[in-house]
Design an enzyme around this catalytic site. Structure first.
Site, short mmCIF file in Angstrom:
data_model
loop_
_atom_site.label_atom_id
_atom_site.label_comp_id
_atom_site.label_asym_id
_atom_site.label_seq_id
_atom_site.Cartn_x
_atom_site.Cartn_y
_atom_site.Cartn_z
N LYS A 177 23.70 -25.05 -4.78
CA LYS A 177 24.35 -24.46 -5.94
C LYS A 177 25.59 -25.26 -6.35
O LYS A 177 25.47 -26.42 -6.66
CB LYS A 177 24.64 -22.98 -5.63
CG LYS A 177 23.42 -22.23 -5.05
CD LYS A 177 22.30 -22.14 -6.05
CE LYS A 177 20.95 -21.67 -5.58
NZ LYS A 177 20.68 -21.17 -4.29
N ARG A 193 17.76 -36.39 14.10
CA ARG A 193 17.79 -34.92 14.04
C ARG A 193 19.09 -34.42 14.63
O ARG A 193 19.68 -33.45 14.16
CB ARG A 193 16.58 -34.31 14.77
CG ARG A 193 16.70 -32.79 14.92
CD ARG A 193 15.38 -32.07 15.22
NE ARG A 193 14.52 -32.77 16.14
CZ ARG A 193 14.71 -32.86 17.46
NH1 ARG A 193 15.74 -32.28 18.03
NH2 ARG A 193 13.85 -33.53 18.21
N ASP A 205 28.73 -15.41 3.18
CA ASP A 205 27.99 -16.33 2.32
C ASP A 205 28.90 -16.60 1.13
O ASP A 205 29.10 -15.75 0.27
CB ASP A 205 26.66 -15.68 1.89
CG ASP A 205 25.82 -16.59 1.02
OD1 ASP A 205 26.39 -17.50 0.38
OD2 ASP A 205 24.59 -16.39 0.96
N TYR A 262 21.48 -11.45 -1.60
CA TYR A 262 20.51 -12.39 -2.18
C TYR A 262 19.13 -12.03 -1.63
O TYR A 262 18.98 -11.80 -0.42
CB TYR A 262 20.91 -13.82 -1.82
CG TYR A 262 19.81 -14.81 -2.08
CD1 TYR A 262 19.31 -15.00 -3.37
CD2 TYR A 262 19.24 -15.55 -1.05
CE1 TYR A 262 18.27 -15.89 -3.62
CE2 TYR A 262 18.21 -16.45 -1.30
CZ TYR A 262 17.72 -16.61 -2.58
OH TYR A 262 16.71 -17.48 -2.83
C1 LIG Z 1 24.01 -16.29 -2.38
C2 LIG Z 1 22.88 -17.15 -1.91
N1 LIG Z 1 22.75 -17.41 -0.60
C3 LIG Z 1 21.73 -18.17 -0.13
C4 LIG Z 1 20.78 -18.69 -0.98
C5 LIG Z 1 19.64 -19.51 -0.41
O1 LIG Z 1 19.84 -20.87 -0.63
P1 LIG Z 1 18.67 -21.95 -0.75
O2 LIG Z 1 17.91 -21.63 -1.99
O3 LIG Z 1 19.41 -23.26 -0.81
O4 LIG Z 1 17.83 -21.84 0.48
C6 LIG Z 1 20.87 -18.46 -2.35
C7 LIG Z 1 19.86 -19.02 -3.27
O5 LIG Z 1 19.79 -18.66 -4.43
C8 LIG Z 1 21.95 -17.66 -2.82
O6 LIG Z 1 22.08 -17.38 -4.13
#
Ligand SMILES: Cc1ncc(COP(=O)(O)O)c(C=O)c1O
Length: 384
Positions: free
Chosen positions: A202, A51, A177, A104
């Site tokens: 992604k 961990r 982000d 998001y």
């Molecule tokens: C811009 C953005 N940030 C964060 C996330 C969250 O990521 P995760 O689905 O890997 O938890 C997403 C998921 O679609 C996203 O599009």
């Protein structure tokens, strides 16, 4: 790894020296939870428990940091695990964060439904409006300004340099982000951000076969807190998942060029199509954020959204008619995806100020043959 090496070189080599035991050119999957210690208090290279530290995860974390020009990288079990850990590490109950008004949906839900009851207040603001951002920041109380650019799903653009000035003047940190842009297209730390987060699910993973997240920073104090929270909260990726993300990263640059080429070709088609009323793509000269995007991004990415004539029913119909585009959530994989944000990825913001238009369709443009993508989009839009 020299920091001045090119992006593609870092993607392939940072954190990924040949295995010292066998010479394996690819970092092994250390599928292990605990390690032999040579004596009490003598863990080899600090490896005591997975961990806290695992060599496969370390390889990924070093590579992630190198790609963003950061000194510290942290890998997580998902993008949301990364976001949650960053928020809890850097905020306190009673604090305040500024978030995009089209964040998001999962980020909004985290802030609203999980961290709200924990005692964190938030203001959702249109990040493209710098005066509104300045008004939303409460000096002494706002600990974080959270930026997404381009945003999901409206593809709005925030000026990272200007917002970093506003945040820093008020004593707040700036988190970006960078999931949509990737470090290949945009380098937020160089533009003034303090922390960059990713859903590595992604483009970084790139093959729709793994869920993961990341946070990187060059601020030692922030890194110390992130390390403590990562270890305490334990939202880490397993070794195989870390290995899959690292494998995806090696081809990130070439994939992103092709995602951008294909997206540009489809945007050209959509702009002229009679069934389409609006196209959101920062590469368009008419996009309100185009100039800022051109300044802070190498190219404009593989995400496109558009509105269709005929409201919700017409948008849903376009999604349902797609054949080569897969109807599905997520983004950033080699295969093209289509979705209706209002009822799929962004259902959690329905009824909130972050609600998305119900005639909106979102594309994650993949790297298939562009002629086949064009043909599929045209047949999806035709109303025969
Ligand atoms: C811009 C953005 N940030 C964060 C996330 C969250 O990521 P995760 O689905 O890997 O938890 C997403 C998921 O679609 C996203 O599009």
């Amino acid at each position: 790894m020299a920091p001045d090496e090119g992006f593609e070189t870092r993607a392939i080599h940072a954190g990924q020296a040949a295995d010292p035991t066998t010479g394996a050119v690819v970092p092994p999957i250390y599928q292990v939870s605990t390690y032999l210690q040579d004596a009490v208090g003598e863990a080899r290279g600090g490896h005591d428990y997975s961990r806290t530290v695992n060599p496969t995860r370390t390889a990924l974390e070093e590579c992630l940091a190198a790609l963003e020009g950061a000194t510290h990288g942290f890998a997580f079990a998902s993008g949301m695990a990364a976001s949650d850990t960053v928020m809890r590490a850097l905020c306190r109950p009673g604090g305040h964060v500024v978030i995009p008004d089209d964040a998001y949906g999962g980020t909004f839900r985290l802030v609203d439904k999980v961290l709200g009851p924990w005692g964190l207040e938030h203001t959702a603001v249109a990040l493209q409006d710098l005066e509104a951002v300045a008004r939303a920041i409460a000096p002494g109380r706002t600990t974080l300004v959270w930026v997404e650019t381009p945003t999901n799903p409206m593809l709005r653009i925030a000026d990272i340099t200007e917002i970093s000035r506003l945040a820093h003047d008020a004593g707040a940190l700036l988190v970006v982000d960078n999931t949509f842009a990737t470090p290949y297209l945009q380098q937020p730390l160089a533009l003034g951000a303090d922390v960059v987060v990713h859903s590595t699910t992604k483009y970084l993973g790139g093959h729709s076969d793994v869920v993961g997240g990341a946070a990187v920073t060059s601020d030692d104090a922030v890194a110390t807190r992130l390390a403590m929270h990562q270890n305490s909260m334990g939202a880490i990726p397993g070794p195989f998942d870390a290995w899959l993300v690292l494998r995806g990263i090696r081809t990130l640059a070439v994939r992103m060029e092709r995602h951008c080429d294909n997206a540009e070709a489809l945007v050209e088609l959509l702009v002229d199509h009679p069934a389409v009323t609006e196209v959101n793509y920062p590469g368009l000269a008419a996009h309100p954020g185009h100039e800022v995007a051109a300044r802070q991004m190498r190219r404009f990415g593989g995400m496109v959204s558009f509105r269709v004539d005929g409201g919700r029913a017409a948008a849903v119909d376009v999604c349902n008619r797609a054949r080569l585009f897969t109807l599905g959530e997520s983004l950033g994989g080699v295969e093209s995806l289509i979705e209706h944000p209002g009822e799929m990825t962004h259902q959690s913001v329905a009824g909130s100020p972050l609600e998305v238009p119900d005639d909106l369709v979102r594309l994650s443009v993949g790297i298939e043959s562009v002629d086949d993508l064009r043909a599929d989009l045209l047949q999806s839009l035709s109303r025969d």
